[in-house]
Motif scaffolding. Structure first.
Motif, mmCIF file in Angstrom:
data_model
loop_
_atom_site.group_PDB
_atom_site.id
_atom_site.type_symbol
_atom_site.label_atom_id
_atom_site.label_comp_id
_atom_site.label_asym_id
_atom_site.label_seq_id
_atom_site.Cartn_x
_atom_site.Cartn_y
_atom_site.Cartn_z
ATOM 1 N N LEU A 137 -4.361 -2.374 9.776
ATOM 2 C CA LEU A 137 -4.095 -0.391 10.186
ATOM 3 C C LEU A 137 -3.348 -0.515 9.155
ATOM 4 N N ILE A 138 -2.031 -1.163 8.408
ATOM 5 C CA ILE A 138 -1.429 -0.069 7.613
ATOM 6 C C ILE A 138 -2.044 0.568 6.736
ATOM 7 N N TYR A 139 -2.685 0.022 6.385
ATOM 8 C CA TYR A 139 -4.495 0.146 5.080
ATOM 9 C C TYR A 139 -4.712 1.527 5.080
ATOM 10 N N ARG A 140 -5.762 1.599 6.590
ATOM 11 C CA ARG A 140 -6.270 2.755 6.937
ATOM 12 C C ARG A 140 -5.219 4.212 7.407
ATOM 13 N N ILE A 141 -3.844 3.923 7.650
ATOM 14 C CA ILE A 141 -3.311 5.149 8.301
ATOM 15 C C ILE A 141 -2.455 5.686 7.501
ATOM 16 N N THR A 142 -1.931 4.544 6.255
ATOM 17 C CA THR A 142 -1.140 5.304 4.850
ATOM 18 C C THR A 142 -2.112 6.206 4.157
ATOM 19 N N ASP A 143 -1.540 6.544 3.212
ATOM 20 C CA ASP A 143 -2.180 7.688 2.115
ATOM 21 C C ASP A 143 -1.741 6.466 0.553
ATOM 22 N N VAL A 144 -0.689 6.071 0.791
ATOM 23 C CA VAL A 144 -0.675 4.305 -0.396
ATOM 24 C C VAL A 144 -1.420 3.655 0.242
ATOM 25 N N ASN A 145 -2.503 3.087 -0.802
ATOM 26 C CA ASN A 145 -2.872 1.756 -0.621
ATOM 27 C C ASN A 145 -2.064 -0.001 -1.157
ATOM 28 N N ILE A 146 -1.576 0.437 0.410
ATOM 29 C CA ILE A 146 -0.508 -0.950 -0.013
ATOM 30 C C ILE A 146 -1.561 -2.013 0.307
ATOM 31 N N PRO A 147 -1.694 -2.793 -1.356
ATOM 32 C CA PRO A 147 -3.352 -3.755 -1.283
ATOM 33 C C PRO A 147 -2.649 -5.230 0.859
ATOM 34 N N MET A 148 -3.779 -5.345 1.495
ATOM 35 C CA MET A 148 -3.297 -6.521 2.002
ATOM 36 C C MET A 148 -3.152 -7.686 1.532
ATOM 37 N N ASP A 149 -2.837 -7.954 3.185
ATOM 38 C CA ASP A 149 -2.202 -9.431 2.774
ATOM 39 C C ASP A 149 -1.565 -10.105 1.092
ATOM 40 N N THR A 150 -0.263 -8.874 1.224
ATOM 41 C CA THR A 150 0.915 -9.606 0.239
ATOM 42 C C THR A 150 1.863 -9.200 1.089
ATOM 43 N N GLY A 151 2.961 -9.971 1.125
ATOM 44 C CA GLY A 151 4.053 -9.481 1.813
ATOM 45 C C GLY A 151 4.864 -9.128 1.098
ATOM 46 N N ASP A 152 6.445 -9.285 0.983
ATOM 47 C CA ASP A 152 7.431 -8.571 -0.386
ATOM 48 C C ASP A 152 7.253 -9.990 -1.263
#
Ligand code: UDP
Ligand code: MG
Length: 323
Positions: free
Chosen positions: A143-158
C-alpha cells in the motif's frame, strides 16, 4: 575515547532478557571491523529492569552509551534519539530483539565502504511471525509503495546503515509523526539493499500490538501521501455524478408510471450512505489536522532523563534543545 567510526542504534522497550545477548552479539561483530564503535542503546521508558542492565553495561564498557527516556515515546522516536546521539561516520539502526542479525552489519559496512550512503536490509524470509503479522505487513508495504511518491523499497524495516551525511540531514527533519524508513529514502543519496533472513525474536513478546501498528501505518501514510484527503474529492465527484444521472432516470420512470424507488427505505439508505462517507471524510481530515496541531505545539520530540556521560558534540545536539 576517540570518536567511533561506527554507531549502532538500538531502541529498547522492556527487553531485559535480551540485553546481555544483544551486547555479546554486537560486540562480537563490531570487533571484527577493527575500528572503534559505540552502541547507542535508547531506553524507551522500560519498566522491567532493562534500564539498570544498560547502566551496568555502560559502567563496564565505554562503548555502551545509554540514552534513557523519561517515559515511553515509541519506537520511531527512540530511533530518532539514537540518531541524535550517534557520533559515528556510519550509523546502523537495529532492533534490539535480535530479529535483525547483527552479522549482517558487516555486509552493510562493506557496501558503505564501496561508497553507498544508505544500505537498507531487505527481508527475504521472516521466521517466527504469525500469519496475521506477515499478511498485514505485506499489505502495508504494498500500500505504502503504491500511494506514496517516494519509492520505499518493499519488505525493509528500519534495519539499515546510514552515512553520517544522511544522519545529519535526518537530524534536521524534526517532524513528530515519523516514518523513518520513508524519510531515509526521501533524502536521496546513493542507496542500495542487502538481503537477509529475519530471525524470530530472541526472547519475550512483540512490543508492537495492533494499536501501535495501526498508528504507525497511519503516520506512514499521512506523512508521505495526500491520497486519503483526495479520496473525499473523488467520492464527492462520483456521488454527484450518480445523482445527476439519476435525475432524468427518475423523471422518466415517474412519467411512465413505474413505482420503483418509492418509500422511505431508499431515501434512508441514500442518506445513511452519504452521511457515512461524509463522516469518514471528516475523520480523515481530522487525522491530518491533529498531526498539524501536534507540529504547531512544537514540543520536544522526546524527553531524556539520563544522557550518556560522554556527550555528543554540542553543535549536533543543540538542535534538540532549540527545536
Ligand atoms: N520498541 C521501542 N518502543 C516501543 C516499542 C518497541 O523502543 O514503544 C523497540 C523494541 O524494544 C524493539 C524494536 O522497537 O527493539 C522493535 O519492536 P518489536 O520487536 O516489538 O516489533 P516487531 O519486530 O514485533 O515488529
Ligand atoms: Mg521484533
Amino acid at each position: 575515547m576517540t570518536t567511533p567510526t561506527f554507531s549502532i542504534v538500538a531502541p529498547i522497550f522492556n527487553e531485559a532478557p535480551i540485553i546481555p545477548e544483544l551486547y555479546r552479539r554486537i560486540r562480537a561483530v563490531m570487533e571484527q571491523t577493527g575500528e572503534p564503535w559505540e552502541l547507542v542503546a535508547v531506553d524507551d521508558g522500560s519498566t522491567d529492569g532493562s534500564t539498570d542492565l544498560l547502566r551496568q553495561l555502560a559502567a563496564q564498557d565505554a562503548c555502551v552509551r545509554p540514552v534513557i527516556f523519561a517515559r515511553n515515546f515509541g519506537h520511531q522516536l527512540a530511533v530518532t534519539a539514537g540518531l541524535d546521539y550517534a557520533r559515528g561516520q556510519a550509523v546502523v539502526i537495529i532492533d534490539a530483539d535480535l530479529q535483525d542479525p547483527p552479522e549482517v552489519i558487516l555486509e552493510m559496512i562493506s557496501r558503505w565502504r564501496e561508497g553507498y550512503e544508505v544500505v537498507y536490509a531487505v527481508r527475504s524470509e521472516r521466521e517466527g511471525e504469525s500469519w496475521f503479522k506477515l499478511a498485514t505487513a505485506s499489505l502495508f508495504y504494498r500500500l505504502i509503495y503504491r500511494i506514496t511518491d517516494v519509492n520505499i523499497p518493499m519488505d525493509t524495516g528500519d534495519f539499515r546503515l546510514l552515512d553520517a551525511k544522511v544522519v545529519k540531514v535526518l537530524r534536521s527533519m524534526r517532524e513528530r509523526h515519523r516514518f523513518l524508513r520513508g524519510m531515509s529514502v526521501w533524502v536521496g543519496f546513493k542507496q542500495t539493499g542487502v538481503k537477509y533472513r529475519r530471525a524470530a525474536r530472541f526472547a519475550g513478546a512483540t512490543k508492537y500490538p495492533l494499536r501501535k501498528m495501526l498508528k504507525f501505518a497511519s503516520d506512514a501514510i499521512t506523512s508521505f501521501s495526500y491520497l486519503p484527503l483526495q479520496l473525499a474529492t473523488y467520492l464527492g465527484f462520483i456521488s454527484a455524478g450518480v445523482s445527476i444521472l439519476a435525475i432524468p432516470l427518475v423523471i422518466a420512470m415517474r412519467l411512465t408510471g413505474s413505482m420503483a424507488f418509492t418509500g422511505q427505505a431508499t431515501t434512508l439508505i441514500a442518506v445513511l450512505f452519504l452521511g457515512g462517507v461524509q463522516l469518514i471524510s471528516l475523520g480523515i481530515l481530522g487525522e491530518y489536522i491533529g498531526r498539524l496541531y501536534d507540529e504547531a505545539k512544537g514540543r520536544p520530540l522526546y524527553i531524556v532523563r539520563e544522557e550518556p556521560d560522554d556527550l555528543a558534540p554540542k553543535t549536533e545536539r543543540s538542535l534538540e534543545k532549540t527545536v
